[in-house]
Design an enzyme around this catalytic site. Structure first.
Site, mmCIF file in Angstrom:
data_model
loop_
_atom_site.group_PDB
_atom_site.id
_atom_site.type_symbol
_atom_site.label_atom_id
_atom_site.label_comp_id
_atom_site.label_asym_id
_atom_site.label_seq_id
_atom_site.Cartn_x
_atom_site.Cartn_y
_atom_site.Cartn_z
ATOM 1 N N ALA A 80 2.042 0.181 2.318
ATOM 2 C CA ALA A 80 2.069 1.184 1.259
ATOM 3 C C ALA A 80 2.373 0.514 -0.073
ATOM 4 C CB ALA A 80 3.155 2.202 1.566
ATOM 5 N N GLY A 122 2.547 -0.049 6.330
ATOM 6 C CA GLY A 122 1.312 0.721 6.460
ATOM 7 C C GLY A 122 0.119 -0.157 6.797
ATOM 8 N N GLU A 125 0.275 -0.377 10.418
ATOM 9 C CA GLU A 125 -0.028 0.949 10.982
ATOM 10 C C GLU A 125 -1.532 1.235 10.924
ATOM 11 O OE1 GLU A 125 3.038 2.828 8.469
ATOM 12 O OE2 GLU A 125 3.686 3.844 10.294
ATOM 13 N N GLU A 145 9.976 -1.210 7.089
ATOM 14 C CA GLU A 145 10.529 -0.012 6.455
ATOM 15 C C GLU A 145 12.050 0.053 6.567
ATOM 16 O OE1 GLU A 145 7.791 -0.171 8.177
ATOM 17 O OE2 GLU A 145 6.217 1.001 7.223
HETATM 18 N N1 COA Z 1 3.759 -2.525 -2.861
HETATM 19 C C1 COA Z 1 3.602 -2.866 -4.137
HETATM 20 N N2 COA Z 1 3.715 -4.127 -4.595
HETATM 21 C C2 COA Z 1 3.997 -5.066 -3.700
HETATM 22 C C3 COA Z 1 4.176 -4.784 -2.343
HETATM 23 C C4 COA Z 1 4.034 -3.446 -1.927
HETATM 24 N N3 COA Z 1 4.152 -3.091 -0.654
HETATM 25 N N4 COA Z 1 4.456 -5.937 -1.701
HETATM 26 C C5 COA Z 1 4.443 -6.898 -2.628
HETATM 27 N N5 COA Z 1 4.176 -6.384 -3.827
HETATM 28 C C6 COA Z 1 4.014 -7.098 -5.096
HETATM 29 C C7 COA Z 1 5.311 -7.751 -5.558
HETATM 30 O O1 COA Z 1 6.068 -6.864 -6.322
HETATM 31 C C8 COA Z 1 4.774 -8.892 -6.377
HETATM 32 O O2 COA Z 1 4.334 -8.350 -7.600
HETATM 33 P P1 COA Z 1 4.544 -9.178 -8.960
HETATM 34 O O3 COA Z 1 3.848 -10.475 -8.747
HETATM 35 O O4 COA Z 1 3.963 -8.302 -9.997
HETATM 36 O O5 COA Z 1 6.018 -9.318 -9.075
HETATM 37 C C9 COA Z 1 3.522 -9.309 -5.641
HETATM 38 O O6 COA Z 1 3.138 -8.190 -4.855
HETATM 39 C C10 COA Z 1 3.685 -10.492 -4.744
HETATM 40 O O7 COA Z 1 4.788 -10.263 -3.900
HETATM 41 P P2 COA Z 1 5.805 -11.431 -3.534
HETATM 42 O O8 COA Z 1 6.893 -10.834 -2.703
HETATM 43 O O9 COA Z 1 6.214 -12.151 -4.761
HETATM 44 O O10 COA Z 1 4.868 -12.369 -2.679
HETATM 45 P P3 COA Z 1 5.196 -13.169 -1.358
HETATM 46 O O11 COA Z 1 3.943 -13.843 -0.990
HETATM 47 O O12 COA Z 1 6.434 -13.967 -1.524
HETATM 48 O O13 COA Z 1 5.533 -12.052 -0.260
HETATM 49 C C11 COA Z 1 5.177 -10.038 0.995
HETATM 50 C C12 COA Z 1 4.560 -11.132 0.119
HETATM 51 C C13 COA Z 1 4.105 -9.035 1.282
HETATM 52 C C14 COA Z 1 5.707 -10.653 2.301
HETATM 53 C C15 COA Z 1 6.380 -9.398 0.248
HETATM 54 O O14 COA Z 1 5.966 -9.044 -1.042
HETATM 55 C C16 COA Z 1 6.906 -8.169 0.928
HETATM 56 O O15 COA Z 1 7.690 -8.273 1.860
HETATM 57 N N6 COA Z 1 6.482 -6.991 0.446
HETATM 58 C C17 COA Z 1 6.924 -5.746 0.993
HETATM 59 C C18 COA Z 1 6.065 -5.412 2.181
HETATM 60 C C19 COA Z 1 6.550 -4.178 2.860
HETATM 61 O O16 COA Z 1 7.703 -4.066 3.202
HETATM 62 N N7 COA Z 1 5.630 -3.240 3.084
HETATM 63 C C20 COA Z 1 5.971 -2.013 3.696
HETATM 64 C C21 COA Z 1 6.434 -1.100 2.672
HETATM 65 S S1 COA Z 1 6.864 0.416 3.383
#
Ligand code: COA
Length: 718
Positions: A80, A122, A125, A145
């Site tokens: 998401a 998501g 999912e 989550e």
């Molecule tokens: N929604 C919106 N933006 C997101 C996002 C999400 N689910 N996941 C990552 N981003 C954005 C970050 O804010 C960052 O943006 P920025 O460059 O403008 O600051 C960019 O994507 C890159 O994320 P970053 O964490 O710096 O990259 P990474 O390669 O180190 O890690 C992930 C990538 C996906 C592992 C990590 O961002 C993460 O754990 N995200 C959350 C995922 C999650 O929990 N999803 C379920 C949500 S319910």
């Protein structure tokens, strides 16, 4: 089964779908839908819209036999779009939990998820809603989550246990862990694991299974477990009696229990969505999302933006005490060659042994491979002389917290290290400009304030002295990133960001003890509010002599608030290490009220003409946390911190502020800035010592008058 005709064009690229968020190409009769929403292919509204259109179009298209769903840039989807939760757009149709997954469930052609990179939340999912999954072994899968204070809301609690088993599924959901593909190879989450290009493997797979029927759907299975209901009841009981389990764990169990069989799958979905909505809208989840984005912003902007960081290949850490050891370990864990410098051979050898043991522990816990561990053991070396570190690119000084001692070290480092090497100090509050001034390279001097244990704690306060160049600052930030730290930039000033605002908090705790609260009352109130440890238990743990020495080192004398702590120091009540401090510690180390402390405080209060009274827990929390808020406003106005959210990051990541409350700035916005101002004004009228502190800062007053939330305030945009 179908095979590709020899003369068939390998790939047909079509006009992009209505938006460019889902690109459609075809290879023969396989439609390939590529989620394309950089940087992480989050399932934002426009992505969901395009995906719904393309899935339905593929299902209608007689030229298409099967669909492959893949993420651009070798990343399936991070789930998401976290930005959409607080705007409500996340649930606007087409929603993932309803529309997209319903379309998938009704598809008449197989949909194959080709997963590389991240399939999280998501994203996973969505993949679980597909008929098949081809997964790269290096992919990372999970439902994080829980770490955001809620539970999956698009079928995760239902489909994941059907794919990986009940116990594994429950564990994955309640921990919110992210798992490497290699950790899940023994499960049914993938139909095929691969080390090759997932897209190509998935297209090949699609051709083979295109005409196989019925289409397999996880929802048509039961959750298999010999004693499923009893297991969930047991897990629910365990969670109810645990102090540390995540708030959504019980909700996840409830959802799973509601949908154990194929016939109750939809009931499970219903329970899941109701509990998801409730938790995702609550303050702890909003605070977690705020912290997520605040940590991403921290360290950005400001002087370092346009500077190119220097390359750092070799590092020295000067001082082999607890901090130096943790710092060296943090660098080694990031694969930097490190030389630890300390004149004391005994300390040095003990430190090296501990570092080796820690690396070994990491291997035993599966945090590093055997090869990595061996390589890291070889990266660490030691010397008693700075001369042996002359060619390093960065040195972090971590000697005793005394300005003169540090100045002497900086003079030696300046005289010994190669030109251009960066000299960083780990001081937690001393004047970095004063250290820079004793060197011939003040522009190469910067503060890198680590938190103990430095190899574990994620916060890194980077202190920009007046002379620190943009390149030096950019280098410290880039090193922080490689160390996987959350770096917050502070301007050089007494206590920087963290210790400065915490001083205001601890002062209020001291003042309230003078005014009649007991240390235990103060601690209990703040711990019940969410702090893991109240201020007096922290002081006893750190040692009451440590802040006392730090104040002396900074030239700060005894003042009225801290004088009460000095009384303890004078009597040798230094805390846990002497068995007595704010508490008396029994033989099992359990703190008990100490009558002597109360007897000592009372006459001191009388001397100051402070009348003692009873306190409520609410008053205690309000005063300590509002002190953080008001002092933070000064820190912002003075430019010590660039943005309000940096202070929240520092407080939550380094100083034990309850994560579920987001940080003092976020909390103040939740309470309402008008209420904050009103309470501060009341305190201004009623608090007996230093009432002037309680003048609400003009920044807070202005924001309370409708100029926006405090947590979003930034000097960079101001
Ligand atoms: N929604 C919106 N933006 C997101 C996002 C999400 N689910 N996941 C990552 N981003 C954005 C970050 O804010 C960052 O943006 P920025 O460059 O403008 O600051 C960019 O994507 C890159 O994320 P970053 O964490 O710096 O990259 P990474 O390669 O180190 O890690 C992930 C990538 C996906 C592992 C990590 O961002 C993460 O754990 N995200 C959350 C995922 C999650 O929990 N999803 C379920 C949500 S319910």
């Amino acid at each position: 089964m179908e095979s590709r005709e020899k003369d068939e064009p390998r790939m047909r690229t079509e006009n992009p779908s209505r938006t460019d968020k889902v690109l459609r190409t075809t290879e023969g009769t396989v439609a390939i839908l590529t989620l394309s929403n950089p940087p992480v292919n989050a399932l934002a509204h426009d992505v969901r819209t395009a995906l719904a259109i393309e899935l339905e179009r593929a299902d209608r298209d007689c030229q298409v036999d099967a669909v492959v769903l893949v993420g651009a840039s070798e990343r399936f989807s991070a789930g998401a779009d976290l930005n959409e939760f607080d705007t409500g757009i996340g649930l606007i149709e087409p929603s993932l939990h309803d529309t997209i997954l319903r379309i998938l469930a009704a598809m008449t052609k197989p949909v194959i998820a080709a997963i590389d990179g991240d399939a999280l939340g998501g994203g996973l999912e969505l993949a679980l809603g597909c008929h098949y999954r081809i997964v790269a072994r290096r992919a990372r899968l999970g439902l994080p989550e829980a770490t955001f204070g809620f539970i999956p809301g698009a079928g995760g609690t239902q489909r994941l246990p059907r794919a990986v088993g009940l116990e594994r599924g429950l564990n994955m959901i309640t921990t919110g862990g992210i798992f490497a593909g290699t950790d899940l190879v023994d499960t049914d989450i993938a139909d095929l694991w691969t080390e090759e290009n997932v897209r190509d493997v998935a297209v090949e797979f699609a051709r083979k299974i295109a005409h196989l029927r019925p289409l397999p759907r996880l929802q048509d299975r039961d959750i298999e477990h010999e004693h499923g209901e009893a297991y969930l009841a047991f897990a629910a009981q365990k969670i109810a009696s645990s102090k540390t389990s995540h708030v959504g764990a019980a909700a996840a169990i409830e959802s799973m229990a509601a949908g154990m069989t194929a016939s109750t799958f939809h009931r499970g979905l219903k329970v899941e969505f109701a509990r998801f909505k409730e938790l995702a809208d609550a303050t702890p989840a909003r605070a977690a999302r705020y912290q997520f984005f605040a940590t991403k912003k921290a360290g950005r902007g400001g002087a370092a933006t346009c500077a190119e960081p220097k390359q750092i290949d070799r590092v020295a850490v000067v001082g082999a005490g607890t901090m130096g050891r943790g710092i060296a370990l943090a660098f080694v864990n990031a694969d930097y060659p490190v030389v630890v410098v300390d004149p004391n051979a005994e300390v040095l050898s003990a430190t090296l042994q501990i570092i080796h043991d820690e690396l070994e522990k990491n291997r035993a816990r599966g945090r590093a491979t055997a090869d990595q561990t061996t390589q890291r053991q070889q990266l660490i070396s030691s010397t008693h002389s700075v001369d042996d570190a002359a060619d390093v690119d960065l040195v972090v000084e971590a000697v005793f917290e005394d300005l003169d001692v540090k100045k002497a070290v900086f003079r030696t480092l300046d005289a010994t290290l190669k030109p251009g090497a960066i000299l960083a100090t780990n001081t937690s509050s001393l004047d970095v400009d004063a250290l820079a001034a004793v060197t011939g390279r003040p522009h190469d001097v910067v503060g890198m304030h680590f938190f103990s244990p430095a190899n574990v704690m994620r916060l890194l306060e980077i202190v920009q002295a007046k002379s620190t160049s943009a390149v030096t600052l950019a280098t410290a930030l880039s090193v922080g990133k490689r160390l996987k730290k959350i770096a917050v930039v502070a301007r050089n000033s007494d206590g920087f960001i963290g210790n400065r605002v915490m001083d205001a908090y601890t002062r209020q705790a001291m003042q309230m003890v003078l005014e009649g609260a007991t240390p235990a009352q103060v601690d209990t109130a703040l711990e019940a509010w969410g702090y893991r440890m109240g201020p007096f238990r922290v002081l006893d743990l750190v040692g009451n002599d440590i802040p006392s020495q730090a104040r002396a080192a900074r030239g700060g004398g005894m003042d009225e608030d801290w004088a009460v702590a000095e009384l303890l120091v004078e009597r040798g009540l230094l805390g846990r290490k002497t068995g007595r401090g704010w508490y008396r510690y029994n033989e099992r180390g359990v703190p008990e009220a100490d009558a002597e402390v109360a007897n000592m405080i009372r006459p001191h209060a009388e001397k100051l003409r402070i009348q003692q009274r009873e306190f409520t827990s609410e008053e205690i929390v309000e005063r300590c946390v509002l002190a953080l808020v008001n002092e933070s406003a000064h820190v912002l106005e003075e430019g010590v911190a660039m943005r309000a959210s940096d202070i929240d990051v520092a407080m939550v990541q380094g100083y034990g502020f309850p994560a579920s409350k987001g940080g003092p700035m976020f909390w103040a916005d939740q309470v309402g800035l008008r209420n904050v101002v009103r309470t501060m004004r009341t305190l201004h009228e009623t608090v007996p010592s230093h009432p002037e502190f309680w003048q609400p800062h003009p920044l807070i007053v202005a924001l309370a008058d409708g100029n926006g939330p405090l947590a979003q305030w930034s000097k960079i945009n101001a």
